[in-house]
Design a protein around this motif. Structure first.
Motif, PDB file in Angstrom:
ATOM      1  N   ASP A 193       0.802  -1.080  -0.135  1.00  0.00           N
ATOM      2  CA  ASP A 193       0.101  -0.139  -0.021  1.00  0.00           C
ATOM      3  C   ASP A 193       0.840   1.324  -0.017  1.00  0.00           C
ATOM      4  N   GLY A 194       2.023   1.293  -0.727  1.00  0.00           N
ATOM      5  CA  GLY A 194       2.937   2.231  -0.732  1.00  0.00           C
ATOM      6  C   GLY A 194       3.708   2.510   0.603  1.00  0.00           C
ATOM      7  N   LYS A 195       3.370   1.941   1.496  1.00  0.00           N
ATOM      8  CA  LYS A 195       4.251   1.803   2.741  1.00  0.00           C
ATOM      9  C   LYS A 195       5.345   0.895   2.763  1.00  0.00           C
ATOM     10  N   VAL A 196       6.586   1.505   3.196  1.00  0.00           N
ATOM     11  CA  VAL A 196       7.818   0.768   3.073  1.00  0.00           C
ATOM     12  C   VAL A 196       8.313   0.563   4.422  1.00  0.00           C
ATOM     13  N   LEU A 197       8.771  -0.844   4.669  1.00  0.00           N
ATOM     14  CA  LEU A 197       9.275  -1.203   5.981  1.00  0.00           C
ATOM     15  C   LEU A 197      10.874  -1.497   5.229  1.00  0.00           C
ATOM     16  N   ILE A 198      11.733  -0.897   5.820  1.00  0.00           N
ATOM     17  CA  ILE A 198      12.930  -1.208   5.489  1.00  0.00           C
ATOM     18  C   ILE A 198      13.769  -2.436   5.860  1.00  0.00           C
ATOM     19  N   ALA A 199      14.532  -3.205   5.612  1.00  0.00           N
ATOM     20  CA  ALA A 199      15.237  -4.335   6.105  1.00  0.00           C
ATOM     21  C   ALA A 199      16.063  -4.165   7.023  1.00  0.00           C
ATOM     22  N   LYS A 200      16.567  -4.785   8.044  1.00  0.00           N
ATOM     23  CA  LYS A 200      17.387  -4.741   9.064  1.00  0.00           C
ATOM     24  C   LYS A 200      18.375  -6.063   9.166  1.00  0.00           C
ATOM     25  N   PHE A 201      19.263  -6.262   8.475  1.00  0.00           N
ATOM     26  CA  PHE A 201      19.987  -7.740   8.126  1.00  0.00           C
ATOM     27  C   PHE A 201      20.387  -8.304   9.530  1.00  0.00           C
ATOM     28  N   ARG A 202      20.602  -9.517   9.437  1.00  0.00           N
ATOM     29  CA  ARG A 202      21.023 -10.209  10.432  1.00  0.00           C
ATOM     30  C   ARG A 202      22.656 -10.332  10.504  1.00  0.00           C
ATOM     31  N   HIS A 203      23.479 -10.368   9.340  1.00  0.00           N
ATOM     32  CA  HIS A 203      24.587 -10.556   9.134  1.00  0.00           C
ATOM     33  C   HIS A 203      25.358  -9.080   8.760  1.00  0.00           C
ATOM     34  N   PRO A 242      17.854 -25.463   7.589  1.00  0.00           N
ATOM     35  CA  PRO A 242      18.842 -24.333   7.359  1.00  0.00           C
ATOM     36  C   PRO A 242      18.833 -24.081   5.804  1.00  0.00           C
ATOM     37  N   ARG A 243      18.774 -25.114   5.065  1.00  0.00           N
ATOM     38  CA  ARG A 243      18.682 -25.063   3.473  1.00  0.00           C
ATOM     39  C   ARG A 243      17.753 -24.082   3.079  1.00  0.00           C
ATOM     40  N   PHE A 244      16.793 -23.981   3.763  1.00  0.00           N
ATOM     41  CA  PHE A 244      15.587 -23.140   3.351  1.00  0.00           C
ATOM     42  C   PHE A 244      15.541 -22.005   4.368  1.00  0.00           C
ATOM     43  N   TYR A 245      16.504 -21.102   4.466  1.00  0.00           N
ATOM     44  CA  TYR A 245      16.644 -20.029   5.468  1.00  0.00           C
ATOM     45  C   TYR A 245      15.701 -18.926   5.502  1.00  0.00           C
ATOM     46  N   TYR A 260      13.289  -4.491  14.887  1.00  0.00           N
ATOM     47  CA  TYR A 260      13.462  -6.010  14.908  1.00  0.00           C
ATOM     48  C   TYR A 260      14.320  -6.323  13.489  1.00  0.00           C
ATOM     49  N   VAL A 261      15.180  -7.485  13.570  1.00  0.00           N
ATOM     50  CA  VAL A 261      15.607  -7.799  12.373  1.00  0.00           C
ATOM     51  C   VAL A 261      14.644  -8.345  11.383  1.00  0.00           C
ATOM     52  N   ASN A 262      14.578  -8.010  10.122  1.00  0.00           N
ATOM     53  CA  ASN A 262      13.979  -8.378   9.105  1.00  0.00           C
ATOM     54  C   ASN A 262      14.623  -8.436   7.852  1.00  0.00           C
ATOM     55  N   GLU A 263      14.474  -9.158   7.143  1.00  0.00           N
ATOM     56  CA  GLU A 263      15.113  -9.184   5.696  1.00  0.00           C
ATOM     57  C   GLU A 263      14.163  -9.158   4.656  1.00  0.00           C
ATOM     58  N   GLY A 264      13.340  -8.237   4.750  1.00  0.00           N
ATOM     59  CA  GLY A 264      12.247  -8.171   3.619  1.00  0.00           C
ATOM     60  C   GLY A 264      11.656  -9.041   3.122  1.00  0.00           C
ATOM     61  N   GLU A 265      11.416  -9.131   1.838  1.00  0.00           N
ATOM     62  CA  GLU A 265      10.484 -10.109   1.109  1.00  0.00           C
ATOM     63  C   GLU A 265      11.295 -11.500   0.881  1.00  0.00           C
ATOM     64  N   GLY A 266      12.486 -11.544   1.591  1.00  0.00           N
ATOM     65  CA  GLY A 266      12.966 -12.795   1.971  1.00  0.00           C
ATOM     66  C   GLY A 266      12.279 -13.696   2.903  1.00  0.00           C
ATOM     67  N   GLY A 314       8.144 -15.304   7.773  1.00  0.00           N
ATOM     68  CA  GLY A 314       8.884 -16.553   8.219  1.00  0.00           C
ATOM     69  C   GLY A 314       9.814 -16.022   9.150  1.00  0.00           C
ATOM     70  N   ALA A 315      10.328 -16.941   9.918  1.00  0.00           N
ATOM     71  CA  ALA A 315      11.254 -16.787  11.084  1.00  0.00           C
ATOM     72  C   ALA A 315      11.857 -18.147  11.499  1.00  0.00           C
ATOM     73  N   GLY A 316      13.051 -17.899  12.152  1.00  0.00           N
ATOM     74  CA  GLY A 316      13.796 -19.299  12.312  1.00  0.00           C
ATOM     75  C   GLY A 316      15.310 -19.195  12.117  1.00  0.00           C
ATOM     76  N   PHE A 317      15.527 -18.435  10.989  1.00  0.00           N
ATOM     77  CA  PHE A 317      17.141 -18.437  10.572  1.00  0.00           C
ATOM     78  C   PHE A 317      17.397 -16.726  10.680  1.00  0.00           C
ATOM     79  N   ARG A 318      16.736 -15.966   9.943  1.00  0.00           N
ATOM     80  CA  ARG A 318      16.960 -14.774   9.625  1.00  0.00           C
ATOM     81  C   ARG A 318      16.207 -13.621  10.531  1.00  0.00           C
ATOM     82  N   SER A 319      14.930 -13.411  10.020  1.00  0.00           N
ATOM     83  CA  SER A 319      14.092 -12.354  10.531  1.00  0.00           C
ATOM     84  C   SER A 319      13.742 -12.707  12.014  1.00  0.00           C
ATOM     85  N   ASP A 320      13.671 -11.872  12.970  1.00  0.00           N
ATOM     86  CA  ASP A 320      13.339 -12.204  14.309  1.00  0.00           C
ATOM     87  C   ASP A 320      11.819 -12.225  14.537  1.00  0.00           C
ATOM     88  N   PRO A 321      11.262 -13.291  15.215  1.00  0.00           N
ATOM     89  CA  PRO A 321       9.859 -13.511  15.566  1.00  0.00           C
ATOM     90  C   PRO A 321       9.437 -12.195  15.950  1.00  0.00           C
TER      91      PRO A 321
END
Length: 274
Positions: A84-94, A168-171, A121-127, A139-146
């Motif tokens: 909806d035109g709103k942007v949540l920027i990423a915050k990378f874990r690594h 972990p192969r599907f991170y 919180y850590v999130n990796e966008g549309e990843g 999704g969460a478990g390896f990158r984005s924070d719950p």
């Protein structure tokens, strides 16, 4: 024989980043091995093939300038989530990818996106975040924070369904699931916890179910406009299932980008406006 559903494409706006500086120089997922040789020219050709398909479908494609020293910036899906035109920027874990967030924030600001949030919180966008109609799968478990689930819900004002990744192969979520249209997804069940599998069955009883071979081929790292699906050409079972459901499937070679653990969706950020 069951009637094949009639599919309709909707025009999309994608953001892509040319793989000018793409290489595998570090390891932050099980697919990355800096010892493996990489063909930069082939990586560019593979990226250009996806870009050209989008343009051929009539979609708008914008481009962010690649930044030296950020080899994974080609994976533009990770830079933000836009609804909806709103942007949540990423915050990378690594740390290796942290500076990408600043580059994507600058791009959105320069292009007039006012509803922008730098996350807590850590999130990796549309990843890890997959908008599906008026719902977001997270999704969460390896990158984005719950904790990003509540942040998503508050910022976008939409229902958010949290899903736990266990392999972990599907991170990232976009290695195990992709949205075909507002009411349909494809996914690989074994990438998720039992509770998440139950939730996906409840939400999407008619989902396309991928095999382990499809998932290993990064077939679920795909992009759909409601009719056209761009997917790795080696995910043959999934391609057959999609065609039976009435989708027009466009198989592509992603061999070089796969060396960093990314394919079609990873190089595609969708800009969703109201």
């Amino acid at each position: 024989m069951a009637e094949v559903a009639r599919r309709t494409a909707t025009r999309r706006h994608y953001l892509m980043c040319r793989p000018t500086h793409f290489e595998v120089t570090y390891t932050i997922n099980p697919w990355m091995d800096p010892r493996k040789p990489m063909d930069a020219g082939l990586a560019l050709a593979q990226w250009e093939r996806v870009r050209d398909l989008y343009l051929g479908f009539g979609h708008q494609v914008s481009f962010i300038d690649p930044v030296p020293g950020l080899p994974d910036m080609v994976f533009s899906a990770n830079g933000a989530t836009v609804v909806d035109g709103k942007v949540l920027i990423a915050k990378f874990r690594h740390q290796e990818r942290a500076a990408e967030a600043d580059a994507y924030r600058a791009w959105f600001e320069e292009h007039g996106h006012c509803g922008l949030r730098v996350p807590e919180y850590v999130n990796e966008g549309e990843g890890d975040f997959a908008p599906a109609g008026r719902r977001i799968l997270a999704g969460a478990g390896f990158r984005s924070d719950p904790g990003a689930v509540a942040e998503l819900r508050a910022f976008f004002g939409l229902p958010v369904t949290g899903l736990t990744l266990t392999d972990p192969r599907f991170y990232h979520l976009d290695t195990a699931l992709f949205v075909l249209d507002d009411d349909l997804v494809a996914y690989y069940p074994a990438a998720f916890s039992e509770e998440s599998q139950e939730e996906l069955r409840r939400l999407y009883p008619d989902a396309v179910i991928a095999t382990r071979e499809d998932a290993d081929a990064f077939g679920l790292n795909a992009v759909s406009d409601g009719l056209n699906v761009v997917v790795t050409e080696t995910a043959t079972h999934l391609i057959g299932e999609l065609r039976e459901r009435g989708f027009e499937v466009h198989g592509v070679d992603m061999s070089e980008l796969l060396k960093a653990g990314g394919a079609v969706k990873c190089i595609t950020q969708e800009i969703r406006r109201p």
